[in-house]
Design a protein around this motif. Structure first.
Motif, PDB file in Angstrom:
ATOM      1  N   LYS A  39       0.849  -1.199   0.000  1.00  4.61           N
ATOM      2  CA  LYS A  39       0.000   0.000   0.000  1.00  4.61           C
ATOM      3  C   LYS A  39       0.887   1.253   0.000  1.00  4.61           C
ATOM      4  O   LYS A  39       0.639   2.206  -0.747  1.00  4.61           O
ATOM      5  CB  LYS A  39      -0.906  -0.022   1.243  1.00  4.61           C
ATOM      6  CG  LYS A  39      -1.911   1.097   1.295  1.00  4.61           C
ATOM      7  CD  LYS A  39      -2.973   0.881   0.253  1.00  4.61           C
ATOM      8  CE  LYS A  39      -4.015   1.978   0.237  1.00  4.61           C
ATOM      9  NZ  LYS A  39      -4.962   1.794  -0.869  1.00  4.61           N
ATOM     10  N   ALA A  40       1.944   1.211   0.832  1.00  7.13           N
ATOM     11  CA  ALA A  40       2.831   2.378   0.913  1.00  7.13           C
ATOM     12  C   ALA A  40       3.500   2.628  -0.438  1.00  7.13           C
ATOM     13  O   ALA A  40       3.630   3.779  -0.877  1.00  7.13           O
ATOM     14  CB  ALA A  40       3.879   2.156   2.001  1.00  7.13           C
ATOM     15  N   GLN A  41       3.883   1.546  -1.117  1.00 14.46           N
ATOM     16  CA  GLN A  41       4.523   1.730  -2.431  1.00 14.46           C
ATOM     17  C   GLN A  41       3.536   2.307  -3.444  1.00 14.46           C
ATOM     18  O   GLN A  41       3.887   3.134  -4.273  1.00 14.46           O
ATOM     19  CB  GLN A  41       5.082   0.393  -2.929  1.00 14.46           C
ATOM     20  CG  GLN A  41       5.804   0.524  -4.262  1.00 14.46           C
ATOM     21  CD  GLN A  41       6.773  -0.608  -4.517  1.00 14.46           C
ATOM     22  OE1 GLN A  41       7.771  -0.743  -3.833  1.00 14.46           O
ATOM     23  NE2 GLN A  41       6.481  -1.433  -5.495  1.00 14.46           N
ATOM     24  N   GLU A  42       2.286   1.873  -3.325  1.00 14.11           N
ATOM     25  CA  GLU A  42       1.245   2.394  -4.224  1.00 14.11           C
ATOM     26  C   GLU A  42       1.061   3.903  -3.971  1.00 14.11           C
ATOM     27  O   GLU A  42       0.939   4.690  -4.891  1.00 14.11           O
ATOM     28  CB  GLU A  42      -0.033   1.625  -3.901  1.00 14.11           C
ATOM     29  CG  GLU A  42      -1.174   1.808  -4.856  1.00 14.11           C
ATOM     30  CD  GLU A  42      -2.396   1.064  -4.297  1.00 14.11           C
ATOM     31  OE1 GLU A  42      -2.306  -0.154  -4.038  1.00 14.11           O
ATOM     32  OE2 GLU A  42      -3.428   1.736  -4.088  1.00 14.11           O
ATOM     33  N   ILE A  43       1.070   4.271  -2.700  1.00 11.90           N
ATOM     34  CA  ILE A  43       0.825   5.679  -2.348  1.00 11.90           C
ATOM     35  C   ILE A  43       2.022   6.568  -2.692  1.00 11.90           C
ATOM     36  O   ILE A  43       1.872   7.631  -3.292  1.00 11.90           O
ATOM     37  CB  ILE A  43       0.491   5.807  -0.836  1.00 11.90           C
ATOM     38  CG1 ILE A  43      -0.822   5.091  -0.517  1.00 11.90           C
ATOM     39  CG2 ILE A  43       0.409   7.279  -0.421  1.00 11.90           C
ATOM     40  CD1 ILE A  43      -1.137   4.977   0.974  1.00 11.90           C
ATOM     41  N   PHE A  44       3.226   6.124  -2.309  1.00 10.97           N
ATOM     42  CA  PHE A  44       4.403   6.987  -2.468  1.00 10.97           C
ATOM     43  C   PHE A  44       5.164   6.732  -3.772  1.00 10.97           C
ATOM     44  O   PHE A  44       6.055   7.496  -4.125  1.00 10.97           O
ATOM     45  CB  PHE A  44       5.376   6.791  -1.298  1.00 10.97           C
ATOM     46  CG  PHE A  44       4.850   7.311   0.008  1.00 10.97           C
ATOM     47  CD1 PHE A  44       5.015   8.647   0.357  1.00 10.97           C
ATOM     48  CD2 PHE A  44       4.166   6.485   0.877  1.00 10.97           C
ATOM     49  CE1 PHE A  44       4.520   9.134   1.553  1.00 10.97           C
ATOM     50  CE2 PHE A  44       3.661   6.963   2.071  1.00 10.97           C
ATOM     51  CZ  PHE A  44       3.836   8.296   2.410  1.00 10.97           C
ATOM     52  N   GLY A  45       4.834   5.620  -4.459  1.00 18.02           N
ATOM     53  CA  GLY A  45       5.540   5.310  -5.705  1.00 18.02           C
ATOM     54  C   GLY A  45       6.754   4.428  -5.465  1.00 18.02           C
ATOM     55  O   GLY A  45       7.155   3.676  -6.332  1.00 18.02           O
ATOM     56  N   TYR A  46       7.357   4.528  -4.294  1.00 19.60           N
ATOM     57  CA  TYR A  46       8.494   3.690  -3.930  1.00 19.60           C
ATOM     58  C   TYR A  46       8.665   3.758  -2.416  1.00 19.60           C
ATOM     59  O   TYR A  46       8.068   4.618  -1.766  1.00 19.60           O
ATOM     60  CB  TYR A  46       9.777   4.141  -4.644  1.00 19.60           C
ATOM     61  CG  TYR A  46      10.299   5.498  -4.250  1.00 19.60           C
ATOM     62  CD1 TYR A  46       9.658   6.655  -4.652  1.00 19.60           C
ATOM     63  CD2 TYR A  46      11.445   5.614  -3.462  1.00 19.60           C
ATOM     64  CE1 TYR A  46      10.137   7.898  -4.292  1.00 19.60           C
ATOM     65  CE2 TYR A  46      11.940   6.866  -3.106  1.00 19.60           C
ATOM     66  CZ  TYR A  46      11.277   8.001  -3.520  1.00 19.60           C
ATOM     67  OH  TYR A  46      11.750   9.232  -3.159  1.00 19.60           O
TER      68      TYR A  46
END
Ligand code: FES
Length: 177
Positions: A39-46
């Motif tokens: 989820k964090a990668q989806e939100i921040f891109g990486y």
């Protein structure tokens, strides 16, 4: 990164709130660490170090555990990615058909090394193992599209298609303002 420097890194507030809301909605937070990282990668891109530390702090688990998971799974990235990912196959069939020269040409054309992102943010280049299209060797994928029988000449033509598409989109966006 040193702690003192890290304290100054500011993550965008609205993105943190989105991540917080997601974490709050889970019961077994620690058991769902992989989901949280997704989820964090989806939100921040990486998954930057700051994001990883934020998650470890929020969940009260050691940063080393979060870091271990992020580095273990190849679908997590700690670097910003370009809009398109070029995955150049370096498997045996492609290699014997000159995949190394094609990869070199792609990198030269974009001014990057494998694993890096072009300065315009359009492409990230990766070298990967056999993608199961050996009959088309040498093969690269751009996002989920397969390009086979690549030559040093065709590389530029293919990249130009994406560049033009991007230009088009930008012009559209500008004229819409
Ligand atoms: S070795 Fe490249 S697709 Fe199989």
């Amino acid at each position: 990164m040193e702690r003192s420097k890290l304290a100054k890194v500011k993550l965008p507030k609205e993105k943190l709130l989105e991540l917080d809301a997601y974490m709050d909605s889970l019961e077994d937070k620690e058991g769902l660490l992989i989901h949280i990282l997704h989820k964090a990668q989806e939100i921040f891109g990486y998954l930057s170090l700051e994001v990883q530390l934020y998650i470890s702090k929020r969940l009260g688990i050691p940063a080393a555990k979060v870091f271990g998971i992020v580095t273990f799974y190849s679908f997590f990235t700690q670097e910003p990615r370009g809009k398109h990912t070029i995955s150049m196959c370096m498997g045996t069939a492609c290699f014997v058909k000159g995949a190394d020269r094609i990869l070199e040409k792609i990198c030269l054309e974009l001014g990057v090394n494998p694993g890096e992102t072009s300065s315009d943010g359009l492409f990230t280049v990766k070298d990967v193992r056999c993608i199961g299209a050996c009959g088309l060797a040498p093969v690269a994928m751009i996002d989920d599209k397969v390009y086979g029988h690549l030559t040093e000449e065709s590389v530029k033509e293919i990249l130009d298609v994406y560049r033009k598409e991007e230009q088009h989109e930008n012009q559209h966006a500008e004229s819409a303002v």
